[in-house]
Design a protein around this motif. Structure first.
Motif, PDB file in Angstrom:
ATOM      1  N   ALA A   4       3.857 -53.619 -30.848  1.00 37.93           N
ATOM      2  CA  ALA A   4       4.820 -54.542 -31.456  1.00 37.93           C
ATOM      3  C   ALA A   4       4.116 -55.259 -32.602  1.00 37.93           C
ATOM      4  CB  ALA A   4       5.329 -55.541 -30.432  1.00 37.93           C
ATOM      5  N   LEU A  15      10.326 -58.416 -36.397  1.00 39.93           N
ATOM      6  CA  LEU A  15       9.725 -57.777 -35.226  1.00 39.93           C
ATOM      7  C   LEU A  15      10.030 -56.293 -35.280  1.00 39.93           C
ATOM      8  CD1 LEU A  15       8.457 -57.627 -32.353  1.00 39.93           C
ATOM      9  CD2 LEU A  15      10.742 -58.178 -31.455  1.00 39.93           C
ATOM     10  N   ILE A  17       9.002 -52.660 -33.078  1.00 42.30           N
ATOM     11  CA  ILE A  17       8.362 -52.062 -31.906  1.00 42.30           C
ATOM     12  C   ILE A  17       8.382 -50.552 -32.088  1.00 42.30           C
ATOM     13  CG2 ILE A  17       8.566 -51.693 -29.406  1.00 42.30           C
ATOM     14  CD1 ILE A  17       9.793 -54.524 -29.257  1.00 42.30           C
ATOM     15  N   LYS A  30      13.847 -52.781 -33.977  1.00 38.37           N
ATOM     16  CA  LYS A  30      13.442 -53.726 -35.024  1.00 38.37           C
ATOM     17  C   LYS A  30      14.522 -54.768 -35.234  1.00 38.37           C
ATOM     18  CE  LYS A  30      14.730 -50.641 -38.876  1.00 38.37           C
ATOM     19  NZ  LYS A  30      14.237 -50.027 -40.122  1.00 38.37           N
ATOM     20  N   ILE A  66       9.829 -58.226 -26.587  1.00 41.23           N
ATOM     21  CA  ILE A  66       8.575 -57.494 -26.373  1.00 41.23           C
ATOM     22  C   ILE A  66       8.369 -57.203 -24.893  1.00 41.23           C
ATOM     23  CG2 ILE A  66       6.055 -57.755 -26.475  1.00 41.23           C
ATOM     24  CD1 ILE A  66       6.540 -59.293 -29.162  1.00 41.23           C
ATOM     25  N   ILE A  71       4.777 -53.153 -23.762  1.00 37.94           N
ATOM     26  CA  ILE A  71       3.960 -53.014 -24.964  1.00 37.94           C
ATOM     27  C   ILE A  71       2.467 -53.025 -24.623  1.00 37.94           C
ATOM     28  CG2 ILE A  71       3.367 -54.129 -27.150  1.00 37.94           C
ATOM     29  CD1 ILE A  71       6.142 -52.845 -27.082  1.00 37.94           C
ATOM     30  N   VAL A  74       0.148 -56.166 -29.206  1.00 32.81           N
ATOM     31  CA  VAL A  74       1.010 -57.002 -30.047  1.00 32.81           C
ATOM     32  C   VAL A  74       0.155 -57.549 -31.184  1.00 32.81           C
ATOM     33  CG1 VAL A  74       2.439 -59.081 -30.186  1.00 32.81           C
ATOM     34  CG2 VAL A  74       2.449 -57.688 -28.098  1.00 32.81           C
TER      35      VAL A  74
END
Length: 301
Positions: A4, A15, A17, A30, A66, A71, A74
């Motif tokens: 992320a 953001l 991912i 996103k 997230i 994830i 990050v």
């Protein structure tokens, strides 16, 4: 690996991912939020309380998203507004405490590197090229070809900074335009010298305002679905004249001009016009890949 990336821009937090494997990126999710972190007092190097709260609340929401995706890594990257703010460290501490997000502050040089890597991933750099990324707090320039970065610099001439300092009329007056151009004269001497040395004739605008320009020029295209696209220079120049001569209320009604950029797009057009003229640019393109994609590509290698 799932990653992320959070891009904490002066105007917008993003953001994205993605699944990363073998130098490839598969985007899973996103989103973005117009946080307007530079609202009000960016030139005083201060994040005002309302913007501070919007930013932390957005990061809390990003954290929830997230957590849904399992994830592995990050990476949150802060740019000009947080980098220069006297209370930027307070914001970073609050993000860690309240949202569980560790923020890395990118220097101007690091920001330019990320942008270069993002634009390079589109495959749109052909020959000697000038990349330009207009942010709210800073604007980055990179001179490169498809393989090598030759010159880069970040300047504190973002659209929010110039708007708060110089945009005092509606429509923007000749006086205000002259003030902005004089400021650019004082700031961008070394950019003009670098362009005279390397002679890029092609300029690629990285996301942001350039996505807006392209969307307004080519309303039939889904610009965000593209990695890159040419922008007809004469059509851009016609749009820029229209934007600069229009009132705020007229711009509000223009198709494909989002609320966040209704006024800052005027500043973006003035900066872009200045660079096109003084760097003798003959060809213009858009890259929808920018800093956040550059961070993802760095994580993927």
């Amino acid at each position: 690996m799932k990653a992320a990336v959070i891009d904490l821009g002066t105007n917008t937090f993003h953001l994205i991912i993605a699944e990363l494997s073998n130098n490839s990126i598969n985007i899973l999710f996103k989103t973005n939020e117009p946080v307007r972190l530079g609202e009000g007092r960016i030139n005083d190097n201060m994040i005002i309380p309302e913007a501070f709260e919007r930013g932390i609340n957005t990061l809390k929401n990003f954290r929830k998203e997230i957590d849904l995706h399992n994830i592995d890594v990050v990476k949150a990257v802060a740019t000009s507004a947080i980098r220069s703010a006297a209370n930027g460290t307070d914001f970073i501490s609050s993000a860690e405490k309240d949202a569980g997000i560790t923020i890395n502050i990118a220097t101007g040089d690091e920001e330019a590197d990320y942008i270069f890597n993002g634009v390079k991933a589109t495959g749109s750099i052909k020959g000697m090229t000038l990349i330009m990324d207009i942010g709210g707090g800073s604007t980055e320039f990179i001179i490169c070809n498809g393989d090598t970065l030759f010159w880069k610099k970040s300047y504190n001439i973002g659209a929010a900074r110039l708007m708060q300092a110089y945009f005092k009329s509606d429509p923007i007056s000749n006086h205000d335009q002259t003030s902005i151009n004089k400021h650019l004269d004082a700031e961008l001497n070394d950019l003009i010298a670098a362009c005279a040395l390397y002679q890029p004739e092609h300029m690629i605008g990285s996301a942001g305002a350039f996505e807006t320009f392209a969307s307004m020029i080519y309303p039939e295209e889904d610009i965000k679905a593209l990695r890159s696209a040419p922008i007809d220079l004469s059509k851009y120049q016609g749009l820029a004249r229209n934007l600069i001569s229009s009132t705020h209320d007229e711009r509000v009604l223009m198709p494909n001009l989002i609320k966040l950029r209704v006024d800052m797009i005027v500043i973006a057009a003035l900066i872009t016009n200045y660079v096109i003229t003084n760097c003798k640019i003959k060809q213009l393109s858009l890259s929808t890949y920018d800093l956040k994609m550059g961070v993802l590509y760095q994580l993927s290698v």
